[in-house]
Write a protein that holds these residues in place. Structure first.
Motif, short mmCIF file in Angstrom:
data_model
loop_
_atom_site.label_atom_id
_atom_site.label_comp_id
_atom_site.label_asym_id
_atom_site.label_seq_id
_atom_site.Cartn_x
_atom_site.Cartn_y
_atom_site.Cartn_z
N ILE A 129 5.20 10.23 -9.55
CA ILE A 129 3.87 9.64 -9.66
C ILE A 129 3.59 8.85 -8.40
CG2 ILE A 129 2.38 8.14 -11.01
CD1 ILE A 129 4.18 8.69 -13.40
N LEU A 130 2.57 9.25 -7.70
CA LEU A 130 2.21 8.59 -6.45
C LEU A 130 1.43 7.32 -6.72
CD1 LEU A 130 2.60 9.63 -3.45
CD2 LEU A 130 3.25 11.11 -5.33
N LYS A 131 1.70 6.35 -5.88
CA LYS A 131 0.96 5.11 -5.98
C LYS A 131 -0.48 5.34 -5.53
CE LYS A 131 1.83 0.23 -5.13
NZ LYS A 131 1.90 -0.05 -6.52
N LYS A 132 -1.47 4.86 -6.28
CA LYS A 132 -2.87 5.11 -5.96
C LYS A 132 -3.32 4.35 -4.73
CE LYS A 132 -4.21 6.17 -10.71
NZ LYS A 132 -5.08 5.80 -11.83
N LYS A 133 -2.73 3.18 -4.53
CA LYS A 133 -3.12 2.36 -3.39
C LYS A 133 -1.88 1.92 -2.65
CE LYS A 133 -5.87 -1.69 -2.10
NZ LYS A 133 -6.67 -2.81 -2.58
N LYS A 134 -1.88 2.10 -1.35
CA LYS A 134 -0.70 1.79 -0.56
C LYS A 134 -0.48 0.29 -0.49
CE LYS A 134 -0.50 2.16 3.94
NZ LYS A 134 -0.45 2.68 5.30
N VAL A 135 0.78 -0.09 -0.61
CA VAL A 135 1.14 -1.50 -0.53
C VAL A 135 1.08 -1.94 0.92
CG1 VAL A 135 2.98 -3.16 -1.01
CG2 VAL A 135 2.59 -1.25 -2.55
N GLY A 136 0.92 -3.25 1.19
CA GLY A 136 0.83 -3.77 2.54
C GLY A 136 2.06 -3.50 3.37
N GLY A 137 1.97 -3.73 4.69
CA GLY A 137 3.01 -3.35 5.64
C GLY A 137 4.30 -4.15 5.53
N SER A 138 4.24 -5.43 5.09
CA SER A 138 5.46 -6.22 5.05
C SER A 138 6.41 -5.69 4.01
CB SER A 138 5.12 -7.68 4.71
OG SER A 138 6.30 -8.44 4.52
N ASN A 139 7.70 -5.67 4.34
CA ASN A 139 8.69 -5.17 3.39
C ASN A 139 9.67 -6.25 2.96
OD1 ASN A 139 9.92 -5.42 5.81
ND2 ASN A 139 10.78 -3.35 5.89
N LEU A 152 7.89 1.90 -1.94
CA LEU A 152 6.71 1.74 -2.80
C LEU A 152 5.43 2.12 -2.06
CD1 LEU A 152 7.57 -1.56 -4.69
CD2 LEU A 152 7.26 0.69 -5.72
N GLU A 153 5.50 2.15 -0.72
CA GLU A 153 4.34 2.57 0.05
C GLU A 153 4.10 4.07 -0.08
OE1 GLU A 153 4.24 1.23 4.07
OE2 GLU A 153 5.37 -0.59 3.65
N ILE A 154 5.10 4.79 -0.57
CA ILE A 154 5.01 6.26 -0.69
C ILE A 154 5.05 6.71 -2.15
CG2 ILE A 154 6.16 8.43 -0.15
CD1 ILE A 154 7.20 7.13 2.39
N LEU A 155 6.00 6.18 -2.90
CA LEU A 155 6.21 6.62 -4.28
C LEU A 155 6.08 5.46 -5.25
CD1 LEU A 155 9.40 8.83 -3.81
CD2 LEU A 155 7.05 9.64 -4.01
N GLU A 156 5.33 5.67 -6.30
CA GLU A 156 5.30 4.66 -7.35
C GLU A 156 6.68 4.63 -8.01
OE1 GLU A 156 2.93 3.54 -11.46
OE2 GLU A 156 1.97 4.79 -9.94
N GLY A 157 7.23 3.45 -8.08
CA GLY A 157 8.59 3.31 -8.59
C GLY A 157 9.58 3.08 -7.46
N GLY A 158 9.20 3.44 -6.23
CA GLY A 158 10.05 3.18 -5.08
C GLY A 158 11.44 3.79 -5.22
N TRP A 159 12.45 2.96 -5.06
CA TRP A 159 13.84 3.41 -5.15
C TRP A 159 14.14 4.02 -6.51
CZ3 TRP A 159 17.84 5.19 -2.85
CH2 TRP A 159 19.10 5.13 -3.43
N ALA A 160 13.53 3.50 -7.57
CA ALA A 160 13.76 4.04 -8.91
C ALA A 160 13.33 5.51 -8.99
CB ALA A 160 13.03 3.20 -9.96
N ALA A 161 12.27 5.87 -8.28
CA ALA A 161 11.81 7.26 -8.26
C ALA A 161 12.82 8.15 -7.54
CB ALA A 161 10.44 7.36 -7.60
N VAL A 162 13.41 7.61 -6.46
CA VAL A 162 14.44 8.37 -5.74
C VAL A 162 15.65 8.58 -6.65
CG1 VAL A 162 16.01 8.36 -3.77
CG2 VAL A 162 13.69 7.47 -3.51
#
Length: 333
Positions: free
Chosen positions: A4-14, A140-150
């Motif tokens: 599931i892709l994130k609808k809105k990209k999160v900001g640049g800071s990680n 999270l900037e690419i995939l909703e769930g981030g590492w959990a999706a991986v």
């Protein structure tokens, strides 16, 4: 498989909150029979193949992020693509050395605007918990769930698992592999530094002096002295979710005394020179090659004798008992 892709990209800071410190690698004292160290992951490569109905959405958000200079995704340098269309390093605040930033690669089709394959490679032991938290935030900037999706959808293609044995010297033991395999060793100034069992293109075991390796690379070494035993498993394809179920990669490797007394039966009345000549052969050719020169019955007897004189600090089953915890902490990061 659904991503599931994130609808809105999160900001640049990680940046992210610092997680509690948990040392997965315990100290080792060579004089202690009961001491046991935990294994750790020295390299991990994971591949995700988006399902057909998601390849376009993945394409849109991934390329937007990859080529946004304000994002955490930075130029990876020449040669980083390695057969992929695009490659980036994921900048993590907790890692000052950019060479240690996770590498992410992607194969995509511009004509059909689809992403076919994503590959992520990093060194978990370098990232530690804070770095994993930052990696999750960047993903999270690419995939909703981030590492959990991986974790949920990724497949492991390579994993390097290592054990550090503090205060152990390379010349204080012999490596006894389960069968006759390719063996290469390197020495400097008469001191053994590295032993490689198996070919570099396949599954391989490396046993080496950590400080000597860094010095050979021109890197100052201020860490604890000792030996690293590393098992490199390539050409893998298993779900990352099943990481804790991985079979013990060290189970068949024996580290034995250098060299034990002769076996029973090799008495003065028999032929003591046979064991002495074998010991001399070991010093010149290495254990595996010296064994391969023996007649089958003597080779089997010597191997059994050597295996019975294993170093007390090398207990693969005890070492691997820590693995479920190591895997669980990585998957839950």
């Amino acid at each position: 498989m659904a991503i599931i892709l994130k609808k809105k990209k999160v900001g640049g800071s990680n940046k992210n909150q610092t997680l509690p410190k948990n040392d997965l690698v315990k100290g080792h004292n060579e004089t202690s029979e009961q001491s046991c160290v935990a294994p750790f992951i020295d390299k991990l490569s994971v591949v995700i193949e988006p399902p057909a109905h998601m390849v376009h959405d993945v394409y849109e958000v991934l390329l937007e992020t990859f080529f946004d200079p304000s994002s955490a995704y930075k130029e990876a340098g020449i040669g980083a693509k390695k057969g992929y269309r695009a490659a980036r390093r994921i900048a993590l605040d907790s890692l000052e050395n950019a060479k240690k930033w996770p590498l992410i690669q992607a194969n995509y089709d511009k004509k059909h605007k689809s992403v076919e394959r994503i590959r992520l490679e990093f060194v978990p032991v370098d990232l530690k918990h804070q770095g994993l938290a930052e990696l999750n935030h960047a993903l999270l900037e690419i995939l909703e769930g981030g590492w959990a999706a991986v974790v949920q959808h990724g497949r492991v293609t390579r994993i390097d698992i290592a054990v550090d044995l503090q205060d152990v010297l390379m010349d204080s033991f012999l490596t006894l592999p389960p069968q006759a395999i390719s063996r290469t060793q390197w020495a400097s100034n008469g001191q053994l530094q590295t032993i490689a069992l198996g070919k570099s293109k396949g599954n391989q075991t490396l046993v080496y002096d950590r400080g000597a390796k860094r010095n050979a690379m021109g890197q100052a070494w201020k860490g604890i002295s000792g030996v690293r035993v590393e098992r490199r498993l390539v050409g893998q394809s298993f779900p990352l979710l099943t990481l804790s179920e991985l079979a013990n990669p060290f189970s068949s490797l024996k580290l034995v005394e250098n060299l034990p007394p002769p076996p029973d039966g090799e008495t003065q009345a028999k032929a003591p020179w046979q064991w002495l000549m074998f010991c001399d052969s070991v010093q010149v050719r290495g254990l595996s090659n010296a064994l391969s020169l023996l007649p089958k019955d003597r080779r089997q007897r010597y191997k059994k004798h050597l295996a019975a004189h294993g170093k007390l600090w090398w207990q693969p089953d005890q070492i691997w008992s820590h693995w479920p915890t190591v895997a669980k902490e990585l998957l839950a990061a």
